[in-house]
Design an enzyme around this catalytic site. Structure first.
Site, PDB file in Angstrom:
ATOM      1  N   GLU A 114       0.822  -1.222   0.000  1.00  0.00           N
ATOM      2  CA  GLU A 114       0.000   0.000   0.000  1.00  0.00           C
ATOM      3  C   GLU A 114       0.855   1.270   0.000  1.00  0.00           C
ATOM      4  O   GLU A 114       0.655   2.172   0.828  1.00  0.00           O
ATOM      5  CB  GLU A 114      -0.966  -0.014   1.195  1.00  0.00           C
TER       6      GLU A 114
ATOM      7  N   GLU B 235      -5.630  -8.438  -0.325  1.00  0.00           N
ATOM      8  CA  GLU B 235      -6.367  -8.059   0.887  1.00  0.00           C
ATOM      9  C   GLU B 235      -7.815  -7.848   0.502  1.00  0.00           C
ATOM     10  O   GLU B 235      -8.119  -6.986  -0.323  1.00  0.00           O
ATOM     11  CB  GLU B 235      -5.794  -6.784   1.536  1.00  0.00           C
TER      12      GLU B 235
END
Length: 502
Positions: A173, A292
Site C-alpha cells: 500500500e 487483501e
C-alpha cells in the site's frame, strides 16, 4: 416469492479454478500471531509453541497461500530481527499499529507453521523504509540452498532446507499516507522496478507482486496503477488489489451488493494493466493478486487506533481489529469469493485479510478455545467444493435498487465443474423474501445432489462468540431437488448457499 433461473453451459469456461484464490493473510498485528497462531503454554500448543487447535481450523478453512508478515507492519520491519536465537532478538516498536514487536515468531518459525497447515508462503519485502539490498538479502536467506553467508546463516539457525518462496510482494500500500515511507507512484514504480529486476537476477522464476492502489476510493486509483506499471511491467507478474467492505448507516441492501464494487475494481485494474501492456507491445498478460479483501468495520477501529496512538503506552499484542461477524457479513464474504472466482482468468491469487483474531474467520481466547466466525463457513466450503473450471452462469433474476451501487440483482451465482463433479454457489440478497431458483445443469451431466447447505438465520446479525461459538452454522438445504437436469432450490433471505453435484 422472487423467482430466478440460471443456465449453466459447461463450455462457458472462464478459467481453471486457481487454488491461490483461497489464500489468507497473517500480519504481525494485534493478536493475529501472538495468542492467535503462537501461544507457548496453551494446552494445544506443540513443541514450537504453535496452537494446534488453530492449525486444525486453518486446515479446515482450506487456506492455500498465506501472505506474510504484512500489511502495514512490513514497511517498518527489519527481517534480520526475526531470525536467529530467540533470546537475542530485539524488541522493536511497530509504528503502524502502535505496538511492541517481540520478534519471537519470524520467517523460520512461520515456515514451520506453514508445513503444519499445508499452505504456501507469500512473502512481503519492506520497500517503505528499506530497499533493494535488504530485499536481496532476505531472498538469499530464504531461498539459496547453501554456501553463501546468508544461506549458511539460515542453516546455522536450524533450517537446513531453503524455504523456496516463489511469490513475493514488493512492499505494501505504498500510496497510503498511513504507510511508513509512502511515496508517489513515480517514485514507487521506479523503486519496485529496480528491486524486481535485481530479485530476478537472482532467480528469474520468482513471481513478483507490485503494489496497486490501496483502494478504489483513493484519489489516484487507476492513475497509480498506470504509472507504477509503466515503470515495472516487464519485471513483475502481478499487480495487487485491496478492498474492504462494511455496512454503512443501516443500509443492508447496499452492503449485500458489495460484490458489484469488487467487479468494478477488478475490471478497472485489468483495463489499466492491459493499456500499459499494449503501449509496451508486451506479450505478457498482467495478473491480479487481490491480496487483501474482507468485511472490515474500519471507521470504528480508526477511532480506537487514534486513542491508542495518543497514549504513551506501547503494548505487546493488544486486542486490535477484532471484528465479530454476523450472518450478513458472511453472506457478503461468500459473495465476494464468488466474484473472485468469476474473475479467475485474471485474478489468480487472493488473500482473505486476515486469518486469526484480526478481522478474521478464526478467533481465539488466550489459554482458551478457538472457534469459527460466521465468515469461516462460506470460505471453507467454497475452498473444499470448487475445483476444475469456473463456469460463467447466465442469470435471470429480479433486481433491486441500492443507494451505493445502483441496480443489483437479487440473486448472484457462480459454478465450477470438474470431471463428473460440479458445484454451484449462490446468494440471495433479498432482505425479506425466500427466492425460488431453478438451475439448468444438463450440460454438466449431473444426476444427483451430494451436498446442499445454506448459511442463514432469522436474525441476520446473529454472531458466533466465545459464549456462543456455534450460534451460527450452515444447515442442510432440504429444498434442493434435481430432476431431468434441473436443480431447484429455495434460498432464504440474506443467505449464502452451496450445492455439490455429481
Amino acid at each position: 416469492m422472487p423467482r430466478a433461473h440460471i443456465e449453466l453451459d459447461k463450455s462457458a469456461v472462464i478459467a481453471p479454478v486457481q487454488r491461490r484464490t483461497f489464500g489468507a493473510f497473517v500480519e504481525h498485528l494485534g493478536r493475529c500471531v501472538y495468542t492467535g497462531l503462537y501461544e507457548p503454554g496453551h494446552p494445544s500448543a506443540n513443541s514450537g509453541g504453535f496452537r494446534m487447535d488453530v492449525v486444525e481450523l486453518v486446515r479446515e478453512l482450506g487456506a492455500a497461500t498465506i501472505r506474510y508478515p504484512g500489511g502495514n507492519f512490513v514497511s517498518g520491519f527489519r527481517w534480520e530481527d526475526s531470525v536467529g536465537p530467540r533470546e537475542a532478538r530485539p524488541v522493536r516498536r511497530d509504528l503502524a499499529w502502535h505496538s511492541l514487536e517481540s520478534n519471537q515468531v519470524g520467517l523460520d518459525e512461520f515456515a514451520r507453521w506453514l508445513r503444519l497447515t499445508g499452505s504456501e508462503l507469500m512473502l512481503a519485502v519492506n520497500l517503505g523504509t528499506r530497499g533493494i539490498l535488504p530485499a536481496l538479502d532476505l531472498l538469499e536467506y530464504a531461498n539459496h540452498p547453501s554456501g553463501t553467508a546468508l544461506s549458511d546463516l539460515r542453516i546455522a539457525n536450524g533450517t537446513p532446507q531453503p524455504h523456496n518462496v516463489r511469490m513475493w510482494c514488493l512492499g505494501n500500500e505504498m500510496d497510503g499516507p498511513w504507510q511508513e515511507g509512502f511515496m508517489t507512484a513515480d517514485d514507487y514504480g521506479k523503486l519496485a522496478a529496480r528491486t524486481a529486476a535485481a530479485m530476478k537476477m537472482a532467480d528469474k522464476d520468482l513471481e513478483l507482486v507490485v503494489c496497486g492502489s490501496s483502494g478504489s476510493g483513493m484519489p489516484t486509483f487507476g492513475d497509480w496503477e498506470r504509472t507504477v506499471l509503466e515503470h515495472s511491467y516487464e519485471h513483475v507478474d502481478y499487480v495487487s488489489c485491496h478492498a474492504y467492505y462494511q455496512e454503512f448507516d443501516g443500509d443492508l441492501g447496499s452492503f449485500l451488493a458489495s460484490a458489484l464494487d469488487m467487479d468494478y475494481f477488478i475490471d478497472t485494474v485489468v483495463v489499466t494493466a492491459d493499456h500499459v501492456g499494449h503501449k509496451k507491445r508486451s506479450k505478457k498478460k498482467m495478473q491480479l493478486s487481490f491480496d487483501e479483501w474482507n468485511v472490515w468495520y474500519l471507521k470504528e477501529h480508526q477511532e480506537r487506533q487514534e486513542t491508542a496512538e495518543a497514549s504513551a503506552e506501547w503494548c505487546y499484542a493488544p486486542r486490535l481489529l477484532e471484528d465479530v461477524y454476523s450472518v450478513a457479513d458472511a453472506v457478503v464474504v461468500g459473495n465476494l469469493l464468488m466474484t473472485l472466482l468469476k474473475h479467475s482468468d485474471r485474478v489468480t491469487s487472493a488473500s482473505l485479510a486476515q486469518l486469526v483474531n484480526v478481522i478474521a474467520p478464526i478467533m481465539t481466547e488466550p489459554g482458551g478455545p478457538a472457534w469459527r466466525q460466521t465468515t469461516f463457513f462460506p470460505f471453507s466450503i467454497t475452498s473444499r467444493l470448487a475445483s476444475g473450471e469456473v463456469i460463467r452462469p447466465v442469470i435471470e433474476a429480479p433486481a433491486y435498487h441500492t443507494a451505493r451501487h445502483g441496480e443489483a440483482p437479487v440473486i448472484d451465482a457462480v459454478a465450477t465443474a470438474d470431471d463428473g463433479r460440479a458445484a454451484v454457489f449462490l446468494v440471495n440478497r433479498d432482505l425479506r423474501e425466500t427466492a425460488q431458483v431453478t438451475i439448468d445443469v444438463r450440460s454438466l451431466g449431473s444426476t444427483r445432489i451430494t451436498e446442499a447447505v445454506t448459511l442463514a438465520d432469522a436474525d441476520v446479525y446473529a454472531k458466533n462468540t466465545l459464549a456462543e461459538p456455534d450460534r451460527v452454522t450452515p444447515a442442510t438445504n432440504a429444498s434442493a431437488a434435481l430432476a431431468n437436469g434441473v436443480l431447484t432450490i429455495e434460498l432464504p433471505p440474506v443467505s449464502w448457499t452451496a450445492a455439490a453435484l455429481s
